[in-house]
Structures are given as C-alpha cells and as structure tokens.
Design a protein around this motif. Sequence first.
Motif, PDB file in Angstrom:
ATOM      1  N   GLY A 148      -0.093  -2.309   0.692  1.00 12.82           N
ATOM      2  CA  GLY A 148       1.513  -2.743   0.794  1.00 12.82           C
ATOM      3  C   GLY A 148       2.212  -1.573   0.119  1.00 12.82           C
ATOM      4  N   GLY A 149       1.835  -1.135  -0.793  1.00  9.05           N
ATOM      5  CA  GLY A 149       2.681  -0.205  -1.573  1.00  9.05           C
ATOM      6  C   GLY A 149       2.767   1.131  -0.613  1.00  9.05           C
ATOM      7  N   ALA A 150       1.592   1.511  -0.320  1.00 15.21           N
ATOM      8  CA  ALA A 150       1.695   2.841   0.623  1.00 15.21           C
ATOM      9  C   ALA A 150       2.658   2.438   1.715  1.00 15.21           C
ATOM     10  N   CYS A 156       9.489   2.390   4.201  1.00 17.45           N
ATOM     11  CA  CYS A 156      10.798   2.190   3.797  1.00 17.45           C
ATOM     12  C   CYS A 156      11.370   2.906   2.858  1.00 17.45           C
ATOM     13  N   TRP A 157      10.837   3.597   1.987  1.00 16.55           N
ATOM     14  CA  TRP A 157      11.327   4.380   0.889  1.00 16.55           C
ATOM     15  C   TRP A 157      10.704   5.497   0.647  1.00 16.55           C
ATOM     16  N   GLN A 158      10.740   6.692   1.564  1.00 19.31           N
ATOM     17  CA  GLN A 158       9.913   7.945   1.153  1.00 19.31           C
ATOM     18  C   GLN A 158      10.384   8.570   0.054  1.00 19.31           C
ATOM     19  N   ARG A 159      11.351   8.258  -0.423  1.00 22.56           N
ATOM     20  CA  ARG A 159      12.097   9.071  -1.723  1.00 22.56           C
ATOM     21  C   ARG A 159      11.222   8.509  -2.878  1.00 22.56           C
ATOM     22  N   GLY A 160      10.404   7.129  -2.877  1.00 22.12           N
ATOM     23  CA  GLY A 160       9.634   6.707  -3.792  1.00 22.12           C
ATOM     24  C   GLY A 160       8.306   7.158  -3.925  1.00 22.12           C
ATOM     25  N   SER A 161       7.882   8.297  -3.079  1.00 29.07           N
ATOM     26  CA  SER A 161       6.542   8.970  -3.120  1.00 29.07           C
ATOM     27  C   SER A 161       6.776   9.790  -4.442  1.00 29.07           C
ATOM     28  N   GLY A 162       7.756  10.064  -5.066  1.00 31.59           N
ATOM     29  CA  GLY A 162       8.070  10.885  -6.322  1.00 31.59           C
ATOM     30  C   GLY A 162       8.072  10.054  -7.537  1.00 31.59           C
ATOM     31  N   VAL A 163       8.289   8.798  -7.293  1.00 31.77           N
ATOM     32  CA  VAL A 163       8.685   7.773  -8.427  1.00 31.77           C
ATOM     33  C   VAL A 163       7.197   7.669  -9.185  1.00 31.77           C
ATOM     34  N   ARG A 164       7.240   7.911 -10.459  1.00 36.10           N
ATOM     35  CA  ARG A 164       5.941   7.619 -11.015  1.00 36.10           C
ATOM     36  C   ARG A 164       5.309   6.103 -11.300  1.00 36.10           C
ATOM     37  N   ALA A 210      -3.520  10.802  -2.077  1.00 41.28           N
ATOM     38  CA  ALA A 210      -3.459  12.146  -2.482  1.00 41.28           C
ATOM     39  C   ALA A 210      -2.120  12.855  -2.001  1.00 41.28           C
ATOM     40  N   VAL A 211      -2.511  13.034  -0.625  1.00 44.37           N
ATOM     41  CA  VAL A 211      -1.461  13.614   0.305  1.00 44.37           C
ATOM     42  C   VAL A 211       0.060  13.065   0.408  1.00 44.37           C
ATOM     43  N   LEU A 212      -0.030  11.722   0.238  1.00 37.60           N
ATOM     44  CA  LEU A 212       1.238  10.699   0.415  1.00 37.60           C
ATOM     45  C   LEU A 212       1.977  11.283  -0.956  1.00 37.60           C
ATOM     46  N   PHE A 213       1.422  11.253  -1.895  1.00 40.88           N
ATOM     47  CA  PHE A 213       2.379  11.467  -3.393  1.00 40.88           C
ATOM     48  C   PHE A 213       2.532  12.821  -3.620  1.00 40.88           C
ATOM     49  N   GLY A 214       1.313  13.781  -3.032  1.00 38.36           N
ATOM     50  CA  GLY A 214       1.470  15.111  -3.404  1.00 38.36           C
ATOM     51  C   GLY A 214       2.564  15.830  -2.532  1.00 38.36           C
TER      52      GLY A 214
END
Length: 712
Positions: A167-169, A175-183, A252-256
């Motif tokens: 669900g988080g991924a 919904c919020w691709q900018r969230g991939s950079g939120v720690r 790893a690819v999603l957040f990297g």
Amino acid sequence: MTQTIAPRVRTLVLLFLVVTGALLAGAAPASAHAALTGSDPRQGTVVETAPAQVSLTFSEPVAVSDDALRVLDPKGERVDKGDPAGTGGTTYTVRLLGGLPDGTYTVTYQVVSADSHPVAGAFTFSVGAPSETSVEASAQSSADGLVGSLYGAGRYLSYAGFVVMVGGAAFVLACWQRGSGVRAVQRLVVSGWLTLTASTLALLLLRGSYTSSGKIGDVLDLTLLSGVLQTKTGAALVSRLLLLAAAALFIAVLFGSAQYRRNDEERRDLSLGLAVGGTVVAAGLAASWAMSEHASQGLQPGLAMPVDVVHLLAVAAWLGGLTALLVALYRAPADTAVDTAAVQRFSRLAFGSVIALVVTGIYQSWRQLGSWSAFTDTRYGQLLLFKIGLVAVMVGIAYASRRWTARLAEPGAPGTPREKREETAATVPATGGGAGQEGTGATGTGETAAGTEKTATATASAPTPVSTASADTDTDTDTDTDTDTEREKPAAVTGSAEVRAEDSGAGAKAGGDSARAAQLARQRAAVATARQKRLRDADPNRFGLRRSVLAEAGVAVVLLAITTVLTQTEPGRTEQEAERAASASSVPSAPSSSSAQGTGAVTLNMPFDTGGKDGKGVVTIDLDPARVGGNSLHVYVERTDGKAFDVPELKVALTLSAKSVGPLPVVPDRVSTGHLSASGVQIPMAGDWTVEVTVRTSDIDQVTVSKNAQIG
C-alpha cells in the motif's frame, strides 16, 4: 500539534496489542477448517468383536503423518500398527493388532487440513462392554500452546507487513511521486518489507512444530523443516521469500530514482515500468496466501483464488495507502508536504479499492458461509459480521476525509501547500538579509520569526564589526519600514547589500565573514522552515484531515486483527456441513414415537405444558444406537406450530426401575436454536428404561414429562 504525534502512535500500538491479544486468546481451541464427520466404529458405540481397523472420515482432504492416527487400549498402550493410509476421498484408516480384549478404546487424531490448519480430536468405542480407561480423550491441539500463539502473531505481522509495503509503494507511485524522496515514507515501506520477510521466515521455522508436537524446542528441528518444505504451505512460504527479493529491488529503484533528475519522458517510462513490475510482484505475494489457505479448498477454487488475490490487493491499496498518507501528513518535511492533488488521487484509489472489496467480499462470504443462518449460528459468521461493521465505520470516516480533502482543494482555502510554498519562495531568499524582511509579512506569526532572527543576527555579529549591509537589513527588520518593492525583489536587495558591503571594506577577515554568513543562512533557513510548518499545522482543513485519517488507521488496526482471526477460524459452511453429516449418521430421518428394540436408534416425542406463557411445546429425544455402552443423545424443542425455540433450562434423566438403577442425569449442550446434544451417554445394562425430561420455560414454570424405551 507535533507534540501529540508520539502519544497517538503509542495509542495505536497499544490498541494493536490489546485487540490482537484479546482475539487470539478468545479463539476457539481447535480452530480447524476440516471436521470429523464420521468414523468406523462410530463414536461411543459398543461392538461385539474387535475390528481389524479404524477409519475416520473428514469434511475435506487432510494430510496425515506417521503418528496422525493412534488407538489406545484402556491402559493407554498403543494397539494400532503401521502407518495411516487413505482409502480415497476423505477417509483414512489405521490397522489394529489382533486379539484385542474387551474394553473401552480411545482413538486420537492430529492431522492438517487442506487449507493448512491443524485438526486434533479424540473419541472412544468399546469392544464387548464399556470399561474404565486411563486415557483422557482430549481434543488438545498443537496449535493451542506457545507455538500456536507465536504462529498466530506471525500471521498477523505478515499481513500487516504486506499491507504496509504494497500500500505504501502504491501510494507513492500512483498518488504522490514526490513522496519517494521523503525519508519517513521510505522508512515506512522498508519497515513493511522487513516485517513481512521476518514473519515469513518465522512462520517457516514454526510450521513443523505447529502442525505436529507443538513444542518450542522443535522449531529448529531440520527434519520437521524438511517435511514442511515438501508441503503446499511450505512451498508457498518459500515462494513468498523469493518474491520478497524481487520486492527489495523494486523498492530500491522506487526510492533511488528520487535522487536523480529526469525529464518528463524518462519519468513516465520509469513510472510505467515500476507500476507493471510492482503489480506483478504484489499479485505474486498475494497468491502465496491464496494458494495455501481458504481459497484453495472448497467450492470453485479456480475462481476463488484469483478473487482472493484481488481482495488482498484491494486491502493493501486501501489500508496501506492510508498508513502512508497518515505518515505523510504527520512526518513529511514542510518543503515537501503532501499536496491536495495527492490526497485527491488517493481518495479515488481508496474508493476503487472499497468497490473491489465489496464485490470480492460478497463472493467470499457466500462461499464460506452458504446460508444466512451461518452469519449468526457460527463463529466465522459472527466474526464476519463484526468485520463488515468495521468496514462500514471506516467508510463513514473516509467520507469525512473526502469532505476535508474537498475543502483543501477549494481555491480560497487557507493553507494550501502550493500557495505556502509560493509565498515562501517570494519572501524568503536562500541567503542575505531578506529573511529578516520576510518576518514582517502580513501574518501575525511572522513577528516571532523576525524576533528570533534579530536575536540570532545580533549574537552572531557581536564579536566583530558588521557590514553596512547587515546593519541596514537589521534596521529594516526592526522598524518594519521596508517597501513592497523591496519585499517583492529580495534578490535585488541582497545584491545591493553585497555591493555596499564590498565598497565599505569593514575590515573583517574573509574567513570570519564566511562563517558568519553560513551561520546566518542556517538560522534563516531554520526560521523559514519553522514558520512554514507552523502555518501548515495551523490550517484547520489539514488538521481535520489528519484527525480523520488517524481515526481510519485506528479502525484499520482492529480490522486487520479480525481478518487474521478469520483465516484461522473454521468457515461456517464447513461447520454446518459437518454438523449435518454427524446428525445424518446418528439421527433417524423419519422421527416416530416408537422404539426399536435392540436394533438401533430410539426416538421419543413428548408434548409438554408448563402452564405459563409460551409454555406449550413438544420435546423430541433421539438416542443412538440405543444400546449398552456409549450413546449419542439429541434433544429438539419445538412449539406447537413446529417452530424451534430455546428454553431457559432442560435436563434429561434415565432410570431403570426394574434394577433400581438411576436416575442417571444427562445435561445436554446447546447446538443451535431448539437443538441440544450430549455425546458419550453411558447406559450400563439393557432393559426398559424411563426417559424423563424436565423443561423450564420461566423462573417458576417447569414440568417433567417421561416415556419408556427398550434399550439393548
């Protein structure tokens, strides 16, 4: 606002522990999904000669081990020989030693149902005549002890990890691709992966002991582990671990990817690839449950398993996305706060998930229950009703969340994240004296920021002389006399200040100026961030959305616990079919008011009238096989119109007046409305027995009726 985050998180954790503990502690001792529907010899019967074998019939196929079926003599010694064998279908046999003496024998069984749950039980039969036995016929299962509790906790954690990770991924990707950079969001999804991986490994180790001895010391038994790997459940757990390796690469690819800047086309291609790959991995993980549990057995397994996969994915998208939204609302930095558009996209995703849950849930309910009466007459149905109620509560709270989202999306709504960022960008430069000017904006909160900055500036400048630009900036800030043009063009002000500083030649060393400039920049950035967060937290619409999402998450914790217990509870359809099969093997199909002498079951119909309100009815006694030894007793209570009903108290007594035996009391247990039963009713000798039934319909109204029956 932020001071209350920790207590709320602690409250959710405490709620999770209390609910999970209460549900697991209140689970039925034998939460099996297969039931014993028949045996030969039958339970409680007395046979003239010892049988060559004992056979047991279950409601669905089961897995039997070498010691799955055991037969014990009155002294507790084993009298079975060889390994149990299947005779086809759902019947399994074990051979007995020859020349067995008369007495009462105990049959114990511990098998694993086709949907991976252990089934245990015991019953007795007698040869020649009943006798005393040192064996206690207990239905204690290996799933009832510490290992069973740990296994149940592992199942809950595996579901929770799957929901949070998938669900988080999905929330970040859809919904919020900018969230991939939120720690904070990264930690949430990774923690879901770690939880699912650790719980799957634990389930794999616990599985052998869970389905056999139930001893904690057997958890690391390699022989048991090897046996588990050869079962359907073991294969599903291993497949889940392999898919988790692929999920780790996906995460790893999603957040990297957030660390690299890409053009729009590359971003679209990457998002499409992640969406396809993530869906395949998530569906595979969901299938690892569907292929080994309820959906794989019973009616229409070919359709039920894909439906179960869709159901699990919908749960993850809704509850896991909700968890990610909650973390984003509370933990995301002020400069990357979740925006209204992301909340609206999740609202649409959640709505679609709820629709999928309703459709698949209706099908699963019909498949597992089979009748309306199973909703109230079985434990599975009662839990399902509770789950449906929780889903309705969550939908109601979600409706409130949609209203808060709509208010955030209104053009004039205060505190919209994009507006706050634009305001900050227009008033707070990265360096220079503009930060002090920004503190004097139209909002009252800016005064605190300005005061903080002035103090920091004065402290930083005390040891050495300050440039003219710094003095001018501080003066402007203190007197709040800067013009609108100066506010709109902070870069120009900064540039002129730098020129004046260069021309003035204040005499400070270059190294000291750099250190002070860096310190001032950090202080001004901190002040700007604090102000931005304070403005965001003060937004009533965002505050209301936070509260409603937090309430949804609290209900979701309980909902997930109920779902876990449901997977360990015997489906209502199976429970009722087992009861009907048992009744068909022990109760005659056509009731009568006569007795069969020495040939089988006895049925007695006895009208009664207690003299009070609703005091009239008919009580029917079925005694099977109506012979010396153990018998099954069924009692049916009906009104004069034939409708079954419950009475406050009903007792049965058996008396053999010719031999001065009795009365022998029998207290039957309630099975369903108007139906009570007792097993193992011992009748010591043959004769003309009097069966007395005492019926109480109120606190003061009761009557005793009787009839005779020839036994033996």
